[in-house]
Design an enzyme around this catalytic site. Sequence first.
Site, PDB file in Angstrom:
ATOM      1  N   ASP A  67      34.874 -82.337 -87.965  1.00 15.06           N
ATOM      2  CA  ASP A  67      36.180 -82.737 -87.431  1.00 15.06           C
ATOM      3  C   ASP A  67      36.562 -81.915 -86.205  1.00 15.06           C
ATOM      4  O   ASP A  67      35.962 -80.874 -85.920  1.00 15.06           O
ATOM      5  CB  ASP A  67      37.271 -82.630 -88.510  1.00 15.06           C
ATOM      6  CG  ASP A  67      37.107 -81.410 -89.413  1.00 15.06           C
ATOM      7  OD1 ASP A  67      36.481 -80.433 -88.972  1.00 15.06           O
ATOM      8  OD2 ASP A  67      37.594 -81.445 -90.543  1.00 15.06           O
ATOM      9  N   ASN A 135      45.110 -79.527-100.807  1.00 12.29           N
ATOM     10  CA  ASN A 135      45.541 -80.849-101.281  1.00 12.29           C
ATOM     11  C   ASN A 135      44.350 -81.744-101.643  1.00 12.29           C
ATOM     12  O   ASN A 135      44.516 -82.939-101.838  1.00 12.29           O
ATOM     13  CB  ASN A 135      46.399 -81.531-100.205  1.00 12.29           C
ATOM     14  CG  ASN A 135      45.641 -81.730 -98.902  1.00 12.29           C
ATOM     15  OD1 ASN A 135      44.451 -81.442 -98.808  1.00 12.29           O
ATOM     16  ND2 ASN A 135      46.327 -82.231 -97.884  1.00 12.29           N
ATOM     17  N   HIS A 137      41.716 -82.368 -99.681  1.00  8.01           N
ATOM     18  CA  HIS A 137      41.046 -83.059 -98.567  1.00  8.01           C
ATOM     19  C   HIS A 137      39.631 -82.531 -98.373  1.00  8.01           C
ATOM     20  O   HIS A 137      39.340 -81.383 -98.694  1.00  8.01           O
ATOM     21  CB  HIS A 137      41.869 -83.000 -97.257  1.00  8.01           C
ATOM     22  CG  HIS A 137      41.896 -81.695 -96.545  1.00  8.01           C
ATOM     23  ND1 HIS A 137      42.968 -81.280 -95.772  1.00  8.01           N
ATOM     24  CD2 HIS A 137      40.998 -80.678 -96.430  1.00  8.01           C
ATOM     25  CE1 HIS A 137      42.714 -80.110 -95.232  1.00  8.01           C
ATOM     26  NE2 HIS A 137      41.527 -79.718 -95.614  1.00  8.01           N
ATOM     27  N   GLU A 142      42.819 -86.712 -95.594  1.00  8.66           N
ATOM     28  CA  GLU A 142      43.943 -86.285 -96.408  1.00  8.66           C
ATOM     29  C   GLU A 142      44.142 -87.249 -97.582  1.00  8.66           C
ATOM     30  O   GLU A 142      43.682 -88.395 -97.536  1.00  8.66           O
ATOM     31  CB  GLU A 142      45.219 -86.266 -95.544  1.00  8.66           C
ATOM     32  CG  GLU A 142      45.134 -85.365 -94.300  1.00  8.66           C
ATOM     33  CD  GLU A 142      45.291 -83.884 -94.611  1.00  8.66           C
ATOM     34  OE1 GLU A 142      44.848 -83.426 -95.676  1.00  8.66           O
ATOM     35  OE2 GLU A 142      45.851 -83.155 -93.766  1.00  8.66           O
TER      36      GLU A 142
HETATM   37  C1  F6R Z   1      37.109 -77.939 -91.619  1.00  9.07           C
HETATM   38  C2  F6R Z   1      37.407 -78.912 -92.643  1.00  9.07           C
HETATM   39  C3  F6R Z   1      38.414 -78.661 -93.715  1.00  9.07           C
HETATM   40  C4  F6R Z   1      38.305 -77.278 -94.349  1.00  9.07           C
HETATM   41  C5  F6R Z   1      39.373 -77.091 -95.414  1.00  9.07           C
HETATM   42  C6  F6R Z   1      39.334 -75.709 -96.026  1.00  9.07           C
HETATM   43  O1  F6R Z   1      36.097 -78.408 -90.762  1.00  9.07           O
HETATM   44  O2  F6R Z   1      36.832 -79.936 -92.605  1.00  9.07           O
HETATM   45  O3  F6R Z   1      38.286 -79.636 -94.716  1.00  9.07           O
HETATM   46  O4  F6R Z   1      37.036 -77.142 -94.929  1.00  9.07           O
HETATM   47  O5  F6R Z   1      40.629 -77.309 -94.864  1.00  9.07           O
HETATM   48  O6  F6R Z   1      39.628 -74.765 -95.038  1.00  9.07           O
HETATM   49  P1  F6R Z   1      39.443 -73.214 -95.324  1.00  9.07           P
HETATM   50  O7  F6R Z   1      37.996 -72.988 -95.545  1.00  9.07           O
HETATM   51  O8  F6R Z   1      39.944 -72.528 -94.077  1.00  9.07           O
HETATM   52  O9  F6R Z   1      40.255 -72.899 -96.533  1.00  9.07           O
END
Ligand code: F6R
Length: 239
Positions: A67, A135, A137, A142
Amino acid sequence: MEVRIFKNDLEIGEAAGKIICDFVNSKPDCVLGFATGASPVPTYNYITEQYNSGKVSFKNVTTFNLDEYCDLPRDHKNSYWTFMFENLFSRVDVDPAKVNFLDGNADEKAESARYAEAIKSKGGIDIQILGIGRNGHIAFNEPSDKFTDEAWRVTLTQSTIDANSIYFDDIPIPHYAMTMGIGSIMRSKKIILIATGASKAEAVKEMINGPVTPGCPASILQQHADTVILLDEAAASLL
Ligand code: F6R
């Protein structure tokens, strides 16, 4: 789903890093999918150490990231492009020409089609690294009422904005991102999901023990043939 529980994030980084390095050594021109955020950083550190010891080379590897924020120049310090070069790509011998990213500033439909074709032309993603949002995701898919397929432009939820705004000190965090869809992620041959800390415990419980529902996008991984979930004790505390 295989679930493995570790004492801390360093042990997780070593376990995930070993899977990746062993795979790269067995298939030097493989295709790896990378995530940003805090969860994979110990993995990237382990991979860097292995590279520095001459045990692995990434020069023929193709990469796809999950992303990228919209409305942010690619070279901004908070872009995921910058994150990946700082935390991995510029520390190992990845060929920048083989690095693939979604362009958060491109036309949504054209960009989605371009990324899908790029992944397909490389034969698909061999190993995809994932984190999980508080959440539920995965990538930036989301919670919603349907599972997505290819890449799309998402409106970030308040939960994600709150979690990630700590990284933005000069400008407000963007509220939109381009993300790989659930279908693109599920077509990866192997998936490694990393979650650490108590703030992920509820999402981890829903992902593993809850129903498969787009209300918890990560729950779809229950239907993936080769997914390994690497947790620390805090993230596993509600299992
Ligand atoms: C990032 C991504 C997100 C993160 C998720 C957890 O490329 O795709 O899904 O993996 O938000 O983020 P952290 O590891 O910072 O808790």
